[in-house]
Motif scaffolding. Structure first.
Motif, PDB file in Angstrom:
ATOM      1  N   GLY A 154       0.811  -1.218   0.000  1.00 29.62           N
ATOM      2  CA  GLY A 154       0.000   0.000   0.000  1.00 29.62           C
ATOM      3  C   GLY A 154       0.841   1.262   0.000  1.00 29.62           C
ATOM      4  N   VAL A 155       1.965   1.224   0.713  1.00 25.68           N
ATOM      5  CA  VAL A 155       2.865   2.377   0.753  1.00 25.68           C
ATOM      6  C   VAL A 155       3.477   2.608  -0.628  1.00 25.68           C
ATOM      7  CG1 VAL A 155       5.049   3.230   1.703  1.00 25.68           C
ATOM      8  CG2 VAL A 155       3.318   2.276   3.226  1.00 25.68           C
ATOM      9  N   PHE A 156       3.903   1.549  -1.305  1.00 22.39           N
ATOM     10  CA  PHE A 156       4.440   1.695  -2.667  1.00 22.39           C
ATOM     11  C   PHE A 156       3.383   2.285  -3.600  1.00 22.39           C
ATOM     12  CE2 PHE A 156       7.875  -1.150  -1.379  1.00 22.39           C
ATOM     13  CZ  PHE A 156       8.944  -0.623  -2.080  1.00 22.39           C
ATOM     14  N   LYS A 157       2.151   1.794  -3.496  1.00 19.46           N
ATOM     15  CA  LYS A 157       1.075   2.306  -4.351  1.00 19.46           C
ATOM     16  C   LYS A 157       0.838   3.788  -4.075  1.00 19.46           C
ATOM     17  CE  LYS A 157      -3.693   1.460  -5.738  1.00 19.46           C
ATOM     18  NZ  LYS A 157      -4.822   0.524  -5.667  1.00 19.46           N
ATOM     19  N   GLU A 158       0.797   4.159  -2.820  1.00 17.05           N
ATOM     20  CA  GLU A 158       0.571   5.561  -2.449  1.00 17.05           C
ATOM     21  C   GLU A 158       1.720   6.438  -2.922  1.00 17.05           C
ATOM     22  OE1 GLU A 158      -1.806   8.559  -1.024  1.00 17.05           O
ATOM     23  OE2 GLU A 158      -2.307   6.439  -1.070  1.00 17.05           O
ATOM     24  N   ALA A 159       2.940   5.950  -2.788  1.00 17.99           N
ATOM     25  CA  ALA A 159       4.106   6.722  -3.245  1.00 17.99           C
ATOM     26  C   ALA A 159       4.024   6.972  -4.743  1.00 17.99           C
ATOM     27  CB  ALA A 159       5.392   5.980  -2.892  1.00 17.99           C
ATOM     28  N   ASN A 160       3.670   5.952  -5.507  1.00 13.90           N
ATOM     29  CA  ASN A 160       3.566   6.126  -6.954  1.00 13.90           C
ATOM     30  C   ASN A 160       2.414   7.060  -7.331  1.00 13.90           C
ATOM     31  OD1 ASN A 160       5.790   4.728  -8.149  1.00 13.90           O
ATOM     32  ND2 ASN A 160       4.860   2.826  -7.466  1.00 13.90           N
TER      33      ASN A 160
END
Length: 180
Positions: free
Chosen positions: A145-151
């Motif tokens: 979820g953090v990777f998705k939010e960062a992107n």
């Protein structure tokens, strides 16, 4: 502190410049390997931090300080069934059964190449489903979820990600705890 591994795909810097590698090192990317492949600058990090969100946020700021434009962060958010099996350390057959509904209900639907033989799934959605169904640790879903939010933030032009990523991690943690 824990070491987090991820890659930032960037553009906007001249790979033939004499100071190409030094720019990143001097900007704080001394824990990364910098390369140029297929028209992109790829910065592979092994960053020590207290959390994945801190590691990503600081790396993005360092890459921008080197004069590069961050295009995205990997690992890739779109995955096929084989990649899901690899990331979850499960067999391809088990993942296929989840996707078909033969083992468990409501597996996330593919988001791309839906009509092909190799549909792609949103890794954050799949990881959340897997964590809720006790197939993977919650930490893996939170990281996805953090990777998705960062992107998403990068696509919107944000480069100061710390608060946004911390909020996403906390929201995901609470959602997974409620679902358990």
């Amino acid at each position: 502190m824990k070491t987090f591994e991820f890659s930032i795909i960037a553009s906007g810097v001249d790979p033939t410049a004499d100071d190409f590698g030094d720019r990143f090192y001097d900007a704080g990317c001394d824990d990364a390997l910098v390369a140029f492949q297929k028209g992109h600058t790829i910065i592979d990090f092994a960053r020590e931090a207290d959390s994945i969100e801190e590691a990503i946020a600081s790396a993005v700021e360092n890459v921008c300080a080197a004069g590069a434009k961050v295009d995205r962060i990997e690992p890739d958010p779109l995955v096929n069934l084989t990649e899901i099996a690899t990331r979850t350390e499960m067999t391809r057959a088990a993942i296929s059964n989840y996707a078909k509904g033969a083992r468990g209900k409501d597996f996330p639907a593919p988001v791309a190449r839906v009509t092909s033989d190799t549909p792609l799934y949103d890794w954050a959605e799949v990881a959340s489903w897997m964590a809720i169904n006790k197939k993977i640790p919650a930490e893996l879903a939170i990281t996805a979820g953090v990777f998705k939010e960062a992107n998403s933030a990068i696509a919107e032009g944000e480069i100061h990600l710390s608060d946004r990523l911390k909020k996403r991690a906390k929201d995901d943690e609470l959602a997974l705890a409620e679902a358990a």
